[in-house]
Motif scaffolding. Structure first.
Motif, short mmCIF file in Angstrom:
data_model
loop_
_atom_site.label_atom_id
_atom_site.label_comp_id
_atom_site.label_asym_id
_atom_site.label_seq_id
_atom_site.Cartn_x
_atom_site.Cartn_y
_atom_site.Cartn_z
N ALA A 24 -0.60 34.52 69.36
CA ALA A 24 0.29 33.64 70.85
C ALA A 24 -0.45 32.81 71.27
O ALA A 24 -0.30 31.83 72.48
CB ALA A 24 0.94 35.08 71.35
N PHE A 27 -1.01 29.00 70.74
CA PHE A 27 0.10 28.22 71.17
C PHE A 27 0.43 28.51 72.68
O PHE A 27 1.22 26.87 73.15
CB PHE A 27 1.03 28.84 70.39
CG PHE A 27 1.30 29.17 69.06
CD1 PHE A 27 1.25 27.79 68.42
CD2 PHE A 27 0.75 30.15 68.17
CE1 PHE A 27 1.39 27.48 66.78
CE2 PHE A 27 0.78 30.08 66.68
CZ PHE A 27 1.04 29.10 66.42
N VAL A 28 0.03 29.15 73.66
CA VAL A 28 0.49 29.50 75.24
C VAL A 28 -0.44 27.97 75.28
O VAL A 28 -0.13 26.87 76.23
CB VAL A 28 0.31 30.39 75.76
CG1 VAL A 28 0.26 30.11 76.93
CG2 VAL A 28 1.21 31.56 75.36
N PHE A 30 -2.32 25.82 74.18
CA PHE A 30 -2.21 24.21 73.44
C PHE A 30 -1.02 23.41 72.70
O PHE A 30 -0.55 22.85 72.26
CB PHE A 30 -3.06 24.23 71.85
CG PHE A 30 -4.62 24.36 72.25
CD1 PHE A 30 -5.55 24.23 73.29
CD2 PHE A 30 -5.25 25.52 71.54
CE1 PHE A 30 -6.56 24.05 73.40
CE2 PHE A 30 -6.73 25.66 71.94
CZ PHE A 30 -7.08 25.08 72.69
N ASN A 31 -0.14 23.73 73.54
CA ASN A 31 0.93 23.70 72.75
C ASN A 31 2.31 22.24 73.67
O ASN A 31 2.61 21.53 72.93
CB ASN A 31 2.70 24.68 73.27
CG ASN A 31 2.51 24.92 75.13
OD1 ASN A 31 1.84 23.58 75.81
ND2 ASN A 31 3.36 24.81 75.83
N SER A 32 1.38 21.85 74.78
CA SER A 32 1.22 20.55 74.90
C SER A 32 -0.09 19.22 74.54
O SER A 32 0.54 17.82 75.68
CB SER A 32 2.21 20.38 76.65
OG SER A 32 0.92 20.66 77.57
N GLU A 34 -3.42 18.03 72.71
CA GLU A 34 -3.87 18.38 71.59
C GLU A 34 -4.89 18.78 71.99
O GLU A 34 -5.86 19.46 73.09
CB GLU A 34 -4.81 16.10 72.10
CG GLU A 34 -5.36 16.82 70.20
CD GLU A 34 -4.18 17.21 68.73
OE1 GLU A 34 -4.74 17.27 67.83
OE2 GLU A 34 -3.14 16.33 68.76
N PRO A 35 -5.49 19.75 70.65
CA PRO A 35 -6.14 21.00 70.66
C PRO A 35 -8.18 20.05 70.66
O PRO A 35 -8.42 18.87 70.80
CB PRO A 35 -7.09 21.47 69.20
CG PRO A 35 -5.71 21.10 68.59
CD PRO A 35 -5.13 19.75 69.57
#
Length: 90
Positions: A24, A27-28, A30-32, A34-35
């Motif tokens: 998880a 996702f926390v 890099f949710n907003s 770009e990696p």
């Protein structure tokens, strides 16, 4: 419940929680956004590197200077290479 069952339950719970958090967290983070570029590079290059390490591991015990001189292994590598090139599947 015995101590062994409690220990087994505790270990299973800790492993499940750790697995959930490691799945998880990306996702926390890099949710907003770009990696980072390094993650894209690792994502692109890691599978071929792992396969190459597996090939080296499989060939580590081959006796190259004794009969059959690694012929079965070399034949297998050639067949797999031809199949991958033919089917365009890396």
């Amino acid at each position: 419940m015995t101590n062994d069952m409690l220990h087994l339950l505790a270990v299973t719970t800790v492993v499940a929680i750790a697995t959930f958090f490691t799945r998880a967290l990306p996702f926390v983070f890099f949710n907003s956004m770009e990696p980072p570029a390094i993650l894209s590079t690792i994502e692109k290059n890691l599978p071929p590197m792992i396969l190459l390490l597996l090939v080296f591991y499989c060939l580590k015990d081959v006796h190259w200077f004794q009969s059959p001189y690694g012929t079965p292994e070399l034949f297998t590598i050639a067949v797999i290479t031809v199949l991958h090139v033919w089917k365009r599947n890396a």
